[in-house]
Design a protein around this motif. Structure first.
Motif, PDB file in Angstrom:
ATOM      1  N   VAL A 286       0.838  -1.199   0.000  1.00  0.00           N
ATOM      2  CA  VAL A 286       0.000   0.000   0.000  1.00  0.00           C
ATOM      3  C   VAL A 286       0.874   1.250   0.000  1.00  0.00           C
ATOM      4  N   HIS A 287       1.945   1.233   0.775  1.00  0.00           N
ATOM      5  CA  HIS A 287       2.876   2.367   0.823  1.00  0.00           C
ATOM      6  C   HIS A 287       3.428   2.672  -0.564  1.00  0.00           C
ATOM      7  N   ARG A 288       3.857   1.656  -1.283  1.00  0.00           N
ATOM      8  CA  ARG A 288       4.397   1.877  -2.641  1.00  0.00           C
ATOM      9  C   ARG A 288       3.337   2.488  -3.551  1.00  0.00           C
ATOM     10  N   GLU A 289       2.107   2.003  -3.437  1.00  0.00           N
ATOM     11  CA  GLU A 289       1.036   2.538  -4.289  1.00  0.00           C
ATOM     12  C   GLU A 289       0.712   3.989  -3.917  1.00  0.00           C
ATOM     13  N   LEU A 290       0.745   4.291  -2.624  1.00  0.00           N
ATOM     14  CA  LEU A 290       0.476   5.671  -2.203  1.00  0.00           C
ATOM     15  C   LEU A 290       1.587   6.610  -2.664  1.00  0.00           C
ATOM     16  N   LEU A 291       2.829   6.151  -2.603  1.00  0.00           N
ATOM     17  CA  LEU A 291       3.933   6.977  -3.121  1.00  0.00           C
ATOM     18  C   LEU A 291       3.739   7.277  -4.595  1.00  0.00           C
ATOM     19  N   GLN A 292       3.298   6.270  -5.348  1.00  0.00           N
ATOM     20  CA  GLN A 292       3.059   6.471  -6.776  1.00  0.00           C
ATOM     21  C   GLN A 292       1.923   7.466  -7.001  1.00  0.00           C
ATOM     22  N   LEU A 293       0.847   7.317  -6.240  1.00  0.00           N
ATOM     23  CA  LEU A 293      -0.272   8.256  -6.365  1.00  0.00           C
ATOM     24  C   LEU A 293       0.150   9.668  -5.988  1.00  0.00           C
TER      25      LEU A 293
END
Length: 200
Positions: free
Chosen positions: A186-193
């Motif tokens: 989830v952290h990686r996806e939030l960084l991308q967003l």
């Protein structure tokens, strides 16, 4: 800066996910802890709570938490009135705190972000879930309270079935290592967003 809400019912393990995010360098605002600080430290808020609940709400300037729990957990209208006093103060404090951070995104950890409508002011929502029996067991062990006392608190929170459709991410917290893996994902996806938001 992207603002992310982190929520979950009592005993779900949202604090486990919050601590994992802190380890990954994410600034996390603990709404419950700050609410206690503000309820004790803000003179205007303390006076309003005393007027609502009576002088037993405080011992000196310290919250009398057992007294407050006895007044609000079985009285939804009283709980709603207390939240109406506390939540706007916490929200303003969160915004002030967030402005002072330098990170791609920040997290507001709070138990009732869906119930109080606070999620509407956030960009993304992460929901932590766990089976009800497991949640009850955890809280009984953690707080030394009865099963019925836990159920009483649960009645003041929405069930997961109502919250899941409103969440952008759901982390099922039943096994620690899997929870940590899911949190990193989830952290990686939030960084991308957050990066996409900056570049748009």
């Amino acid at each position: 800066m992207m603002r992310v809400g982190l929520t979950g019912g009592i005993g779900s393990g949202k604090s486990t996910v919050a601590n994992a995010l802190r380890q990954l360098g994410v600034p996390v605002y603990d709404s419950d802890r700050r609410a206690r600080d503000l309820m004790e430290g803000e003179d205007g808020l303390r006076a309003a709570i005393t007027e609502l609940l009576g002088p037993g709400a405080y011992e000196g300037k310290t919250l009398n938490r057992p007294f407050i729990a006895s007044r609000v957990f079985d009285d939804p209208s009283m709980l709603e009135a207390l939240n109406a006093l506390v939540h706007p103060v916490v929200r303003a404090d969160f915004e002030s705190w967030a402005e002072g951070q330098s990170a791609p995104y920040v997290v507001q950890e709070a138990a009732v972000l869906f119930e109080n409508g606070g999620y509407r002011g956030l960009d993304r929502m992460v929901l932590v879930t766990a089976p009800e029996d497991e949640r009850i067991r955890r809280v009984m062990l953690r707080d030394g309270v009865s099963r019925e006392a836990v159920r009483s608190r649960m009645r003041n929170q929405w069930g997961d079935a109502k919250k899941i459709p409103l969440a952008d991410f759901v982390i099922r917290n039943t096994e620690l290592q899997q929870t940590l893996r899911d949190t990193r994902k989830v952290h990686r996806e939030l960084l991308q967003l957050a990066g996409n938001a900056l570049n748009s």
